[in-house]
Enzyme design. Structure first.
Site, PDB file in Angstrom:
ATOM      1  N   ASP A 284       0.812  -1.224   0.000  1.00 47.53           N
ATOM      2  CA  ASP A 284       0.000   0.000   0.000  1.00 47.53           C
ATOM      3  C   ASP A 284       0.841   1.267   0.000  1.00 47.53           C
ATOM      4  O   ASP A 284       1.994   1.280   0.409  1.00 47.53           O
ATOM      5  CB  ASP A 284      -0.970   0.018   1.191  1.00 47.53           C
ATOM      6  CG  ASP A 284      -0.261  -0.033   2.539  1.00 47.53           C
ATOM      7  OD1 ASP A 284       0.719  -0.786   2.661  1.00 47.53           O
ATOM      8  OD2 ASP A 284      -0.682   0.699   3.460  1.00 47.53           O
TER       9      ASP A 284
ATOM     10  N   GLU B 195      -0.040  -1.365   5.535  1.00 50.53           N
ATOM     11  CA  GLU B 195       1.060  -1.071   6.461  1.00 50.53           C
ATOM     12  C   GLU B 195       0.953   0.352   6.970  1.00 50.53           C
ATOM     13  O   GLU B 195       1.158   0.640   8.142  1.00 50.53           O
ATOM     14  CB  GLU B 195       2.395  -1.294   5.745  1.00 50.53           C
ATOM     15  CG  GLU B 195       3.615  -1.231   6.660  1.00 50.53           C
ATOM     16  CD  GLU B 195       4.231   0.154   6.802  1.00 50.53           C
ATOM     17  OE1 GLU B 195       5.115   0.312   7.646  1.00 50.53           O
ATOM     18  OE2 GLU B 195       3.816   1.091   6.084  1.00 50.53           O
TER      19      GLU B 195
END
Ligand code: ZN
Length: 356
Positions: A69, A126
């Site tokens: 991400d 994350e």
């Protein structure tokens, strides 16, 4: 444009803001099956786990990790290569954090002459609290040593991080008209303010910080506020010190509320626990050897932030964090030098050849 740069640009063009990683990860799994011969699967949370066995190797399996991400604004990214530097057009992040880490793993594996068996984990979410790593199916992994490619400078090896506590407070006072009957009210704002005023904040010692980041309270000007909420945090490289500080925060809110006749509900949550690798552990030794053989002088560092390594270490996979070369991450000025992208891939390749 070489293949590494081409692939990197292709990756950042596929949007993957936190929570929206599925399209990107499906694409990546497809590429890795085809190009690396990896066995790719997704765990229950949607993290990608790619396994590459090695028949003729007696080496222990090694874990490599990066996150899929990016932060916002991370859609419609258009990478621009100019003077050996890749940046976005200026209205989005670049996504080198952490697609440079993924590219380093991809091309390090591809170029390595020999390597140990590998377990490659590409996590989701994350950036919004290590959520993918927290839900990662680690029981299915065999590696006990690994590397997270999500650090900054390429000559740095992150060997430790803090314990991080999230502190959420709700103070319940009593509402009353501020002019007609103020004596009947108990101000939740006042109680919260007294606690905050008495608490230590900022950098408290060389390994400890604390912060009150959000306060909300009250509804109307002429009412004694019945409710106030506070979001605070504390971190320390010493777990005990962080526990002590979180407790100090809890008590301050409870006591100051009680003193005014209010009640404080305090929720303290450990986001992740402090880790510290020893200098003679395999991950540190390997990282040092690889950096030295590339002509760099490794610097061992402790950081105050959390990474996927915080979670993996707590689950018994001893991980160091290595740099991947992104500059000014989390901003629309984010960029990476092609030279650094190459060096990060070279670092992974060297690590694998030493470990294999
Ligand atoms: Zn990152």
């Amino acid at each position: 444009m070489n293949e590494l740069v081409e692939r990197f640009c292709e990756m950042v063009r596929i949007p993957s803001e936190s929570g929206e990683e599925a399209e990107f990860l499906t694409w990546l799994a497809g590429r890795w099956r085809e190009e690396l011969g990896a066995d790719c699967r997704f765990d229950g949370y949607g993290n990608l786990i790619a396994t590459l066995s090695q028949q003729d190797s007696n080496s222990r399996p090694l874990l490599l990790c990066a996150h899929a991400d990016t932060v916002k604004p991370g859609t419609e990214i258009e990478p621009v290569l100019e003077d050996g530097v890749i940046r976005s057009r200026g209205d989005t992040v670049l996504g080198a954090d952490d697609k440079a880490g993924i590219a380093a793993i991809w091309f390090g594996v591809k170029r390595a002459g020999r390597r140990p068996p590998l377990e490659i984990v590409i996590t989701r979410q994350e950036e919004v609290g290590l959520l993918g790593a927290k839900r990662l199916d680690t029981a299915s992994l065999r590696a006990e040593v690994g590397f997270v490619l999500d650090g900054e400078a390429l000559d740095e090896v992150v060997i430790g991080g803090p314990s991080h506590f999230l502190i959420d407070v709700t103070v319940h006072g009593r509402a009353a008209h501020a002019a007609m009957a103020p004596e009947q009210g108990v101000s939740a704002i006042k109680a919260a303010a007294r606690a905050i005023a008495r608490l230590p904040e900022g950098r408290l010692d060389h390994q400890t910080t604390a912060n009150v980041g959000v306060i909300r309270g009250g509804e109307i000007r002429n009412g004694v506020p019945a409710r106030a909420t506070v979001q605070a945090e504390c971190r320390s490289l010493s777990h005990d010190r962080a526990v002590e500080l979180a407790d100090l925060y809890r008590r301050a809110f409870e006591e100051e509320a009680a003193a005014l006749g209010a009640v404080a509900e305090v929720k303290v949550e450990l986001a992740y626990r402090a880790v510290r690798l020893d200098e003679d552990e395999p991950a540190v030794v390997l990282a040092r050897r690889a950096l030295e053989s590339l002509g760099l002088s490794p610097k061992l560092r402790l950081i105050c932030g959390g990474t996927d390594a915080s979670i993996l270490n707590a689950r018994g996979i001893r991980c160091a964090v290595l740099g991947m070369g992104a500059r000014a991450p989390h901003s629309t000025d984010e960029h990476i030098r092609v030279e650094d992208l190459e060096l990060a891939a070279e670092l992974v390749k060297t690590l694998l050849e030493i470990a294999g």
